[in-house]
Design a protein around this motif. Structure first.
Motif, mmCIF file in Angstrom:
data_model
loop_
_atom_site.group_PDB
_atom_site.id
_atom_site.type_symbol
_atom_site.label_atom_id
_atom_site.label_comp_id
_atom_site.label_asym_id
_atom_site.label_seq_id
_atom_site.Cartn_x
_atom_site.Cartn_y
_atom_site.Cartn_z
ATOM 1 N N TYR A 238 3.365 -38.721 11.668
ATOM 2 C CA TYR A 238 2.716 -39.014 12.944
ATOM 3 C C TYR A 238 3.326 -40.296 13.508
ATOM 4 C CZ TYR A 238 -0.747 -35.662 11.343
ATOM 5 O OH TYR A 238 -1.364 -34.533 10.900
ATOM 6 N N ARG B 208 -8.711 -28.698 23.129
ATOM 7 C CA ARG B 208 -8.632 -28.711 21.667
ATOM 8 C C ARG B 208 -8.772 -30.146 21.174
ATOM 9 N NH1 ARG B 208 -3.751 -27.663 17.705
ATOM 10 N NH2 ARG B 208 -4.961 -27.356 15.816
ATOM 11 N N LYS B 209 -9.531 -30.315 20.126
ATOM 12 C CA LYS B 209 -9.752 -31.643 19.566
ATOM 13 C C LYS B 209 -8.498 -32.097 18.820
ATOM 14 C CE LYS B 209 -13.063 -34.185 16.839
ATOM 15 N NZ LYS B 209 -14.080 -34.909 17.493
ATOM 16 N N GLU C 103 -6.021 -33.701 16.102
ATOM 17 C CA GLU C 103 -6.037 -33.715 14.640
ATOM 18 C C GLU C 103 -5.279 -34.925 14.108
ATOM 19 O OE1 GLU C 103 -4.480 -30.027 13.264
ATOM 20 O OE2 GLU C 103 -5.992 -28.848 14.288
ATOM 21 N N ASN C 104 -5.448 -36.047 14.753
ATOM 22 C CA ASN C 104 -4.754 -37.253 14.368
ATOM 23 C C ASN C 104 -5.517 -37.932 13.228
ATOM 24 O OD1 ASN C 104 -3.111 -39.427 14.293
ATOM 25 N ND2 ASN C 104 -3.479 -40.076 16.393
ATOM 26 N N PRO C 105 -4.896 -38.132 12.058
ATOM 27 C CA PRO C 105 -5.627 -38.714 10.932
ATOM 28 C C PRO C 105 -5.941 -40.196 11.085
ATOM 29 C CG PRO C 105 -3.347 -38.365 10.339
ATOM 30 C CD PRO C 105 -3.530 -37.775 11.697
#
Length: 174
Positions: free
Chosen positions: A34, A129-130, A132-134
């Protein structure tokens, strides 16, 4: 068996590129990287296959060109021929120089719009869409490498990641 992931956070793009190379050389599996901006060369360092989106773009452009030619031939030659500016509409090829801007624009229009749709479908980025970034810091100034630690000694892998320049490491168990 529960899966284990290690999130290693880096603060520099050159450092994360070197770390990806070192992690792959050590035969660890990188799940995802990321980054807040595109890091040139990271796809090659991760061993990702080259994209085939350019082939899709070419095919979409050809589709747009075909639609433009068929549309103009039908509208301007067959259905309702007009004498515009002294140019008779007997054949398509006689009037083609005047149709070039329309052919160009529809080629670009089809290629651009269909490429966006293809990209969203391929990467599963749907509207609403939500994310998905950690770690939210990866959208600002940090870089995150997600390493699969299910089959490895976590302490040894953590030490290895710190040696590659990681500023912070988190163990995530699913």
């Amino acid at each position: 068996m529960a899966s284990k992931l290690i999130h290693a956070i880096y603060k520099d793009d050159d450092l994360v590129l070197q770390a990806v190379k070192q992690i792959r050389d050590a035969r660890y599996h990188i799940g995802e990287v990321y980054t807040p901006f595109p890091v040139h060369g990271i796809d090659k360092a991760m061993g990702l296959a080259p994209t085939r989106l350019a082939i899709c773009s070419f095919l979409y452009g050809i589709t747009g060109l075909t639609v433009a030619v068929l549309m103009m031939n039908f509208m301007m030659i067959q259905d309702w021929p007009q004498d515009i500016g002294g140019k008779p509409s007997f054949h398509f090829y006689q009037n083609m120089p005047t149709f070039v801007p329309i052919m160009f624009e529809l080629t670009v229009f089809f290629a651009a719009h269909l490429m966006v749709i293809t990209f969203y479908m391929r990467s599963k980025l749907w509207p609403f869409r939500k994310a998905e970034n950690p770690d939210p810091r990866t959208t600002d100034d940090h870089f995150l490498i997600e390493v699969d630690a299910s089959d490895h000694n976590v302490d040894k892998l953590t030490d290895f990641l710190y040696n590659t320049g990681a500023a912070e490491i988190k163990l995530i168990e699913n």
